[in-house]
Scaffold this motif. Structure first.
Motif, PDB file in Angstrom:
ATOM      1  N   PHE A  82      33.780  32.000  37.608  1.00 25.85           N
ATOM      2  CA  PHE A  82      34.606  32.727  36.640  1.00 25.85           C
ATOM      3  C   PHE A  82      35.341  33.849  37.366  1.00 25.85           C
ATOM      4  CE2 PHE A  82      31.188  30.864  34.182  1.00 25.85           C
ATOM      5  CZ  PHE A  82      31.803  30.448  33.001  1.00 25.85           C
ATOM      6  N   VAL A  83      36.662  33.923  37.198  1.00 26.94           N
ATOM      7  CA  VAL A  83      37.480  34.976  37.784  1.00 26.94           C
ATOM      8  C   VAL A  83      38.184  35.690  36.642  1.00 26.94           C
ATOM      9  CG1 VAL A  83      39.332  35.554  39.413  1.00 26.94           C
ATOM     10  CG2 VAL A  83      37.829  33.582  39.876  1.00 26.94           C
ATOM     11  N   TYR A  84      37.922  36.997  36.485  1.00 29.83           N
ATOM     12  CA  TYR A  84      38.447  37.723  35.330  1.00 29.83           C
ATOM     13  C   TYR A  84      38.394  39.232  35.568  1.00 29.83           C
ATOM     14  CZ  TYR A  84      33.408  38.090  34.476  1.00 29.83           C
ATOM     15  OH  TYR A  84      32.064  38.318  34.623  1.00 29.83           O
ATOM     16  N   PRO A  85      39.200  39.987  34.834  1.00 31.06           N
ATOM     17  CA  PRO A  85      39.080  41.445  34.871  1.00 31.06           C
ATOM     18  C   PRO A  85      38.016  41.909  33.879  1.00 31.06           C
ATOM     19  CG  PRO A  85      40.912  40.834  33.490  1.00 31.06           C
ATOM     20  CD  PRO A  85      40.345  39.550  34.030  1.00 31.06           C
ATOM     21  N   ILE A  86      37.518  43.104  34.078  1.00 30.47           N
ATOM     22  CA  ILE A  86      36.651  43.737  33.087  1.00 30.47           C
ATOM     23  C   ILE A  86      37.507  44.737  32.316  1.00 30.47           C
ATOM     24  CG2 ILE A  86      34.682  45.262  32.729  1.00 30.47           C
ATOM     25  CD1 ILE A  86      33.350  43.961  35.118  1.00 30.47           C
ATOM     26  N   TRP A  87      37.640  44.486  31.020  1.00 29.27           N
ATOM     27  CA  TRP A  87      38.393  45.364  30.132  1.00 29.27           C
ATOM     28  C   TRP A  87      37.428  45.922  29.093  1.00 29.27           C
ATOM     29  CZ3 TRP A  87      42.601  41.089  29.368  1.00 29.27           C
ATOM     30  CH2 TRP A  87      43.465  41.084  30.480  1.00 29.27           C
ATOM     31  N   VAL A 127      29.134  31.753  39.668  1.00 26.70           N
ATOM     32  CA  VAL A 127      29.620  32.929  40.388  1.00 26.70           C
ATOM     33  C   VAL A 127      30.606  33.633  39.468  1.00 26.70           C
ATOM     34  CG1 VAL A 127      30.834  33.822  42.414  1.00 26.70           C
ATOM     35  CG2 VAL A 127      29.368  31.791  42.627  1.00 26.70           C
ATOM     36  N   CYS A 128      30.430  34.943  39.275  1.00 25.70           N
ATOM     37  CA  CYS A 128      31.346  35.748  38.475  1.00 25.70           C
ATOM     38  C   CYS A 128      32.065  36.735  39.396  1.00 25.70           C
ATOM     39  CB  CYS A 128      30.598  36.527  37.400  1.00 25.70           C
ATOM     40  SG  CYS A 128      29.867  35.503  36.109  1.00 25.70           S
ATOM     41  N   ILE A 129      33.390  36.663  39.417  1.00 27.15           N
ATOM     42  CA  ILE A 129      34.206  37.578  40.222  1.00 27.15           C
ATOM     43  C   ILE A 129      35.031  38.404  39.249  1.00 27.15           C
ATOM     44  CG2 ILE A 129      35.980  37.782  42.009  1.00 27.15           C
ATOM     45  CD1 ILE A 129      35.136  34.908  42.870  1.00 27.15           C
ATOM     46  N   SER A 130      34.761  39.700  39.195  1.00 32.64           N
ATOM     47  CA  SER A 130      35.452  40.547  38.237  1.00 32.64           C
ATOM     48  C   SER A 130      36.039  41.774  38.919  1.00 32.64           C
ATOM     49  CB  SER A 130      34.502  40.965  37.115  1.00 32.64           C
ATOM     50  OG  SER A 130      33.364  41.617  37.636  1.00 32.64           O
ATOM     51  N   THR A 131      37.133  42.251  38.349  1.00 33.57           N
ATOM     52  CA  THR A 131      37.814  43.433  38.858  1.00 33.57           C
ATOM     53  C   THR A 131      37.915  44.462  37.742  1.00 33.57           C
ATOM     54  OG1 THR A 131      39.974  42.527  38.270  1.00 33.57           O
ATOM     55  CG2 THR A 131      39.184  42.108  40.512  1.00 33.57           C
ATOM     56  N   MET A 132      37.961  45.734  38.146  1.00 33.79           N
ATOM     57  CA  MET A 132      38.092  46.794  37.144  1.00 33.79           C
ATOM     58  C   MET A 132      38.827  47.984  37.733  1.00 33.79           C
ATOM     59  SD  MET A 132      34.131  48.048  37.065  1.00 33.79           S
ATOM     60  CE  MET A 132      33.331  46.780  38.054  1.00 33.79           C
ATOM     61  N   LYS A 133      39.390  48.766  36.865  1.00 33.88           N
ATOM     62  CA  LYS A 133      40.112  49.964  37.287  1.00 33.88           C
ATOM     63  C   LYS A 133      39.151  51.047  37.765  1.00 33.88           C
ATOM     64  CE  LYS A 133      43.291  53.511  35.557  1.00 33.88           C
ATOM     65  NZ  LYS A 133      44.086  53.969  34.407  1.00 33.88           N
ATOM     66  N   GLY A 134      38.042  51.217  37.058  1.00 33.25           N
ATOM     67  CA  GLY A 134      37.082  52.271  37.380  1.00 33.25           C
ATOM     68  C   GLY A 134      36.282  51.971  38.628  1.00 33.25           C
ATOM     69  N   PRO A 135      35.441  52.913  39.040  1.00 35.22           N
ATOM     70  CA  PRO A 135      34.621  52.713  40.242  1.00 35.22           C
ATOM     71  C   PRO A 135      33.583  51.621  40.046  1.00 35.22           C
ATOM     72  CG  PRO A 135      34.037  54.767  39.137  1.00 35.22           C
ATOM     73  CD  PRO A 135      35.251  54.239  38.441  1.00 35.22           C
ATOM     74  N   THR A 136      33.167  51.018  41.144  1.00 29.52           N
ATOM     75  CA  THR A 136      32.235  49.894  41.091  1.00 29.52           C
ATOM     76  C   THR A 136      30.931  50.254  40.388  1.00 29.52           C
ATOM     77  OG1 THR A 136      33.191  48.995  43.112  1.00 29.52           O
ATOM     78  CG2 THR A 136      31.006  48.207  42.515  1.00 29.52           C
ATOM     79  N   GLY A 170      35.451  47.414  41.981  1.00 27.75           N
ATOM     80  CA  GLY A 170      36.024  48.560  41.302  1.00 27.75           C
ATOM     81  C   GLY A 170      37.162  49.187  42.071  1.00 27.75           C
ATOM     82  N   ASN A 171      37.789  50.194  41.450  1.00 25.49           N
ATOM     83  CA  ASN A 171      38.923  50.933  42.033  1.00 25.49           C
ATOM     84  C   ASN A 171      40.084  50.015  42.392  1.00 25.49           C
ATOM     85  OD1 ASN A 171      37.587  53.522  42.017  1.00 25.49           O
ATOM     86  ND2 ASN A 171      36.377  52.793  43.746  1.00 25.49           N
ATOM     87  N   MET A 172      40.281  48.973  41.619  1.00 29.22           N
ATOM     88  CA  MET A 172      41.264  47.957  42.024  1.00 29.22           C
ATOM     89  C   MET A 172      42.705  48.335  41.705  1.00 29.22           C
ATOM     90  SD  MET A 172      39.292  46.163  43.656  1.00 29.22           S
ATOM     91  CE  MET A 172      40.337  44.849  44.213  1.00 29.22           C
TER      92      MET A 172
END
Length: 195
Positions: A82-87, A127-136, A170-172
């Motif tokens: 899974f590839v997705y952002p964390i909102w 496998v979960c690959i996620s990105t977020m604006k905030g820190p990890t 994080g911090n992406m």
């Protein structure tokens, strides 16, 4: 190993899409990955909205003919990525709508009358690959690790999938986010991963 990659982001110029491409590039160099498929939920125009009424019951969702192709993809795969952002501390509504419909009773699990059901997707890994604006560390310290608990315990273990790997970046949105290093980490992982 057969791998299904489920991508959930509406923008193909996003960093999430760069991670998707990196998963694909690394997988192409891995001799253990014999086949892989990509399901782009937005491009597919997947309908995440649940509808239950007199003619469409929740208990029948596992046999909904509209979802048959997606069920076949899950059955086919040894590994699901899974590839997705964390909102707002969780995956996008589009992905949650997919999960609500696909991981249904009668397909992903079977009630046995006890506290826990029988998971019907045993032997697969995730496998979960996620990105977020905030820190990890934000989900761990501020949200009590809600994202991982949701995905691993409330979903995957419930349906019998015990092997779950997380990459939370994080911090992406920062120029100091070390994007190239993180993308290379994913490339190397998929280049060498085994089932």
């Amino acid at each position: 190993m057969k791998m299904l990659v489920i991508y959930t982001h509406p923008n193909h110029e996003s960093l999430s899409y760069a991670f998707l491409q990196t998963v694909i590039d690394g997988s192409k160099e891995n001799p253990d990955i014999t086949e892989f498929k990509v399901l782009d939920l937005y491009e597919e125009k997947f309908d995440p909205v649940l509808v239950f009424n007199d003619t469409k019951r929740r208990r029948d969702m596992h046999a909904d003919p509209r979802l048959e192709t997606y069920r076949e993809q899950i059955v086919w795969a040894d590994k699901i990525v899974f590839v997705y952002p964390i909102w707002w501390g969780r995956p996008p509504a589009m992905l949650l709508g997919y999960i609500d419909q696909m991981f249904s009773s009668g397909f992903a699990y079977k009630d046995k009358g006890g506290l826990l059901p029988e998971g019907l997707l045993k032997g697969k890994s995730v496998v979960c690959i996620s990105t977020m604006k905030g820190p990890t560390f934000y989900p761990l310290f501020w949200l009590n690790n809600a994202h991982k608990v949701l995905m691993k315990k409330a979903l995957f273990q419930y349906v019998g999938i015990k092997k779950v790997k997380f990459f939370e970046f994080g911090n992406m949105e920062s120029p100091k986010g070390r994007h190239a290093k993180k993308l290379n980490k994913i490339f190397q992982y998929f280049k060498t991963i085994a089932h």
